[in-house]
Write a protein that holds these residues in place. Structure first.
Motif, short mmCIF file in Angstrom:
data_model
loop_
_atom_site.label_atom_id
_atom_site.label_comp_id
_atom_site.label_asym_id
_atom_site.label_seq_id
_atom_site.Cartn_x
_atom_site.Cartn_y
_atom_site.Cartn_z
N LEU A 246 -0.82 -4.02 -6.70
CA LEU A 246 -1.87 -2.99 -6.10
C LEU A 246 -2.10 -1.60 -7.18
CD1 LEU A 246 -3.23 -2.78 -3.00
CD2 LEU A 246 -1.84 -0.69 -3.06
N THR A 247 -3.16 -1.42 -7.27
CA THR A 247 -3.33 0.05 -8.13
C THR A 247 -4.02 0.86 -7.08
OG1 THR A 247 -4.00 -1.46 -10.00
CG2 THR A 247 -4.63 1.14 -10.01
N ALA A 248 -3.44 2.13 -7.04
CA ALA A 248 -4.00 3.26 -6.43
C ALA A 248 -4.24 4.52 -7.14
CB ALA A 248 -2.66 3.91 -5.37
N LEU A 249 -5.40 4.93 -6.61
CA LEU A 249 -6.04 6.05 -7.37
C LEU A 249 -6.21 7.21 -6.41
CD1 LEU A 249 -7.97 3.40 -7.64
CD2 LEU A 249 -9.15 4.59 -9.30
N GLY A 250 -5.95 8.59 -7.18
CA GLY A 250 -5.83 9.61 -6.40
C GLY A 250 -6.45 10.82 -7.16
N ARG A 251 -6.69 11.82 -6.59
CA ARG A 251 -7.21 13.07 -7.13
C ARG A 251 -6.11 14.17 -6.90
NH1 ARG A 251 -9.01 17.76 -4.65
NH2 ARG A 251 -8.86 16.72 -2.63
N ALA A 252 -5.68 14.71 -8.10
CA ALA A 252 -4.55 15.96 -8.02
C ALA A 252 -5.10 16.99 -7.08
CB ALA A 252 -4.34 16.09 -9.23
N THR A 253 -4.39 17.49 -6.34
CA THR A 253 -4.55 18.71 -5.36
C THR A 253 -4.15 20.05 -6.12
OG1 THR A 253 -2.72 18.23 -4.06
CG2 THR A 253 -4.75 17.35 -3.40
N VAL B 269 0.98 -1.24 0.06
CA VAL B 269 0.03 0.04 0.12
C VAL B 269 0.86 1.28 0.18
CG1 VAL B 269 -1.81 1.29 1.33
CG2 VAL B 269 -1.72 -1.15 1.13
N ALA B 270 1.80 1.03 1.02
CA ALA B 270 2.61 2.32 1.11
C ALA B 270 3.47 2.75 -0.11
CB ALA B 270 3.74 2.14 2.32
N THR B 271 3.97 1.89 -0.90
CA THR B 271 4.78 2.24 -1.82
C THR B 271 3.86 2.79 -3.22
OG1 THR B 271 4.65 -0.38 -2.83
CG2 THR B 271 6.59 0.56 -1.46
N GLY C 296 -4.47 -7.01 -6.28
CA GLY C 296 -4.20 -8.10 -6.94
C GLY C 296 -3.31 -9.13 -6.08
N TYR C 297 -3.75 -10.11 -5.46
CA TYR C 297 -3.38 -10.96 -4.43
C TYR C 297 -3.13 -12.48 -4.82
CZ TYR C 297 -2.32 -13.04 0.03
OH TYR C 297 -1.58 -13.72 1.01
N GLY C 298 -2.11 -13.04 -4.72
CA GLY C 298 -1.78 -14.58 -4.98
C GLY C 298 -1.83 -15.27 -3.63
N LEU C 299 -2.96 -15.93 -3.54
CA LEU C 299 -3.31 -16.74 -2.48
C LEU C 299 -2.23 -18.11 -2.50
CD1 LEU C 299 -7.22 -17.32 -3.16
CD2 LEU C 299 -5.97 -16.42 -1.26
N GLY C 300 -1.74 -18.49 -1.11
CA GLY C 300 -0.76 -19.38 -1.16
C GLY C 300 -0.19 -19.44 0.30
#
Length: 295
Positions: free
Chosen positions: A124-131, A63-65, A83-87
């Motif tokens: 992981l895909t992160a979505l943001g709003r430009a400030t 998440v942080a990266t 997106g997660y690989g179960l195992g």
């Protein structure tokens, strides 16, 4: 095919202006009066985290990266897709994911799962709003600008070594800068209206500064003695700390005489483009500049 060649081939498939020529860490889509900022990063066991490391730390770092890429564009997070690989390790991964989502006040919006074979790999895909508009890029550095970096460089390297060698706690070395980095979201929002160029330091200061210099068409000259490093870093390892990566600090340029609105250190300046994109103490740096994804 190595990473550079693969990305060069992909550029032909990404002509939309939102892709920024695949020269940045994000895509930027204009939606009416707003700009949506999107990024996607992957992490692989044995490359981005140690085998046997707590899956809760893996979730946090994933998440942080991604949020660090948003921070480098001054964006406010809107949500993430996993997106997660179960195992194995799912319970601890979920615990760390919940901690990260709460810490950064970002919702999980969806994603996908698969059953994995071999080393764990998650995306992981992160979505943001430009400030702030225009949204900062890597390519905005101008000749005469000063080069700045937040925080310090090398804490993640030392933390990784302590975690790898089982020295966490026993020697007092804090490993959280490697295991649980914190994206500089507030700093990115404060800097966005002022910077020429901005990106996060993920693959090593020297390599990322080289990328910024090439995108901007300048040469960046860095003073290694000015670069902030941990106080217990041996002097002989300073350049190694500048090329190791995983720092997730913000690297940015400001016009000469401009004071950043957050704590940061001036480490160099932008010169007219020369034979090489990066100078370290007046010379072309020797040895690896950072972490490159080789195929």
């Amino acid at each position: 095919m190595d990473e550079a060649a693969f990305i060069t081939a992909l550029r032909a498939l990404a002509p939309d202006p939102a892709a920024r020529g695949l020269d940045d860490d994000v895509a930027v889509i204009a939606l009416g009066g707003e700009h949506l900022v999107l990024t996607h990063d992957m992490m692989v066991e044995g490359v981005h985290w140690l085998p046997g490391q707590d899956p809760a730390d893996v979730a946090w770092k994933l998440v942080a990266t991604n949020l660090s890429d948003l921070a480098a564009k001054g964006a406010a997070p809107l949500g993430v897709l996993l997106g997660y690989g179960l195992g194995g390790g799912e319970e601890r991964f979920l615990a760390g994911l919940a901690e990260a989502l709460a810490a950064f006040a970002v919702p999980l919006l969806g994603g996908d799962t698969v059953r994995r074979v071999g080393p764990a790999a998650h995306g992981l895909t992160a979505l943001g709003r430009a400030t702030h508009c225009p949204v900062p890029t890597r390519s905005g550095a101008q000749v005469g600008d000063r080069l700045w970096v937040t925080g310090s460089l090398g804490d993640a390297m030392l933390g990784f070594e302590a975690l790898r060698d089982g020295r966490e706690g026993r020697t007092g070395r804090d490993t959280t800068r490697f295991a649980r980095p914190v994206p500089r979201l507030a700093q990115g929002r404060a800097l966005a209206p002022l910077v020429g160029a901005m990106m996060d330091v993920s693959d090593g200061l020297l390599l990322d500064a080289t990328r910024m210099a090439r995108a901007s068409g300048v040469t960046l000259a860095i003073d290694s003695a000015a670069c902030p490093v941990p106080p217990d870093l041996p002097p002989s390892r300073r350049q190694e700390a500048l090329s190791w990566g995983d720092d997730y600090e913000l690297l940015f340029t400001l016009p000469a005489g401009t004071t950043p609105p957050c704590p940061a250190t001036c480490i160099g300046e932008a010169l007219a483009a020369g034979p090489v994109p990066l100078l370290l103490d007046g010379a072309c740096p020797q040895g690896p500049l950072g972490y490159e994804h080789c195929g």
